[in-house]
Design a protein around this motif. Sequence first.
Motif, PDB file in Angstrom:
ATOM      1  N   GLU A 186       0.836  -1.209   0.000  1.00  0.00           N
ATOM      2  CA  GLU A 186       0.000   0.000   0.000  1.00  0.00           C
ATOM      3  C   GLU A 186       0.867   1.254   0.000  1.00  0.00           C
ATOM      4  OE1 GLU A 186      -2.709  -0.210   3.301  1.00  0.00           O
ATOM      5  OE2 GLU A 186      -3.391  -2.199   2.704  1.00  0.00           O
ATOM      6  N   CYS A 187       1.908   1.249   0.812  1.00  0.00           N
ATOM      7  CA  CYS A 187       2.796   2.413   0.896  1.00  0.00           C
ATOM      8  C   CYS A 187       3.574   2.602  -0.406  1.00  0.00           C
ATOM      9  CB  CYS A 187       3.756   2.258   2.071  1.00  0.00           C
ATOM     10  SG  CYS A 187       2.929   2.263   3.686  1.00  0.00           S
ATOM     11  N   LEU A 188       4.033   1.512  -1.001  1.00  0.00           N
ATOM     12  CA  LEU A 188       4.758   1.595  -2.263  1.00  0.00           C
ATOM     13  C   LEU A 188       3.851   2.119  -3.362  1.00  0.00           C
ATOM     14  CD1 LEU A 188       7.249   1.146  -4.004  1.00  0.00           C
ATOM     15  CD2 LEU A 188       6.563  -1.271  -4.223  1.00  0.00           C
ATOM     16  N   GLY A 189       2.646   1.596  -3.445  1.00  0.00           N
ATOM     17  CA  GLY A 189       1.693   2.058  -4.456  1.00  0.00           C
ATOM     18  C   GLY A 189       1.408   3.537  -4.331  1.00  0.00           C
ATOM     19  N   GLU A 190       1.211   4.007  -3.116  1.00  0.00           N
ATOM     20  CA  GLU A 190       0.958   5.430  -2.868  1.00  0.00           C
ATOM     21  C   GLU A 190       2.173   6.279  -3.253  1.00  0.00           C
ATOM     22  OE1 GLU A 190      -0.855   8.970  -1.617  1.00  0.00           O
ATOM     23  OE2 GLU A 190      -1.776   7.005  -1.849  1.00  0.00           O
ATOM     24  N   THR A 191       3.365   5.786  -2.929  1.00  0.00           N
ATOM     25  CA  THR A 191       4.588   6.531  -3.235  1.00  0.00           C
ATOM     26  C   THR A 191       4.809   6.621  -4.741  1.00  0.00           C
ATOM     27  OG1 THR A 191       5.547   5.807  -1.135  1.00  0.00           O
ATOM     28  CG2 THR A 191       7.072   6.643  -2.796  1.00  0.00           C
ATOM     29  N   ILE A 192       4.565   5.543  -5.444  1.00  0.00           N
ATOM     30  CA  ILE A 192       4.699   5.539  -6.908  1.00  0.00           C
ATOM     31  C   ILE A 192       3.660   6.473  -7.529  1.00  0.00           C
ATOM     32  CG2 ILE A 192       4.427   4.136  -8.992  1.00  0.00           C
ATOM     33  CD1 ILE A 192       5.614   1.778  -7.343  1.00  0.00           C
ATOM     34  N   TRP A 193       2.430   6.383  -7.044  1.00  0.00           N
ATOM     35  CA  TRP A 193       1.361   7.243  -7.571  1.00  0.00           C
ATOM     36  C   TRP A 193       1.723   8.717  -7.392  1.00  0.00           C
ATOM     37  CZ3 TRP A 193      -1.788  10.716  -4.922  1.00  0.00           C
ATOM     38  CH2 TRP A 193      -2.832  11.270  -5.677  1.00  0.00           C
ATOM     39  N   ARG A 194       2.224   9.056  -6.197  1.00  0.00           N
ATOM     40  CA  ARG A 194       2.586  10.448  -5.919  1.00  0.00           C
ATOM     41  C   ARG A 194       3.710  10.914  -6.851  1.00  0.00           C
ATOM     42  NH1 ARG A 194       2.416  10.416  -0.724  1.00  0.00           N
ATOM     43  NH2 ARG A 194       0.423  11.451  -0.687  1.00  0.00           N
ATOM     44  N   ALA A 195       4.716  10.079  -7.053  1.00  0.00           N
ATOM     45  CA  ALA A 195       5.826  10.445  -7.942  1.00  0.00           C
ATOM     46  C   ALA A 195       5.326  10.655  -9.373  1.00  0.00           C
ATOM     47  CB  ALA A 195       6.913   9.377  -7.899  1.00  0.00           C
ATOM     48  N   GLN A 196       4.445   9.781  -9.825  1.00  0.00           N
ATOM     49  CA  GLN A 196       3.898   9.931 -11.175  1.00  0.00           C
ATOM     50  C   GLN A 196       3.070  11.204 -11.293  1.00  0.00           C
ATOM     51  OE1 GLN A 196       1.890   6.163 -11.665  1.00  0.00           O
ATOM     52  NE2 GLN A 196       3.618   5.301 -12.784  1.00  0.00           N
TER      53      GLN A 196
END
Length: 143
Positions: free
Chosen positions: A111-121
């Motif tokens: 969940e944290c990785l997905g959120e971090t990737i989404w934010r970077a994108q």
Amino acid sequence: MFNPTRDQVRQFFCSAWQKHRDRLPLVGAEVAAADIAARHPEYRELLDHPDLAVNQDWTPETGQMSPFLHLSLHLAIHEQTSIDQPPGIRAAYAQLCTRMDAHAAEHVLLECLGETIWRAQREGSQMDALAYLEAIRRESSRR
């Protein structure tokens, strides 16, 4: 760096699952991919039919997450914890595992990785490893 297409990722997981099911030797990342697939029985029907898997779409608008995105995030977390990159993720994962089973702990990281990737994108920037670790620590304290 290897940058597979969507179809290559899907074929990779289907192939690893097929080899696992047929008790054929697995090599490299196939070992982890088959293990991850084995922990997700809800995806077995899909993995058993690569022709359907390659062509199917899952969209957030329909409330669906791609099973292959989910499996890929698990694979990324497996790699991150095995090499402790970003530094500190192995310890954060181990701390979570003291309070929940390993698969549930992976889901917190996922969940944290997905959120971090989404934010970077969304921001058009690189993934912020420190923010990722902080999100894991924040979630760890809540659970």
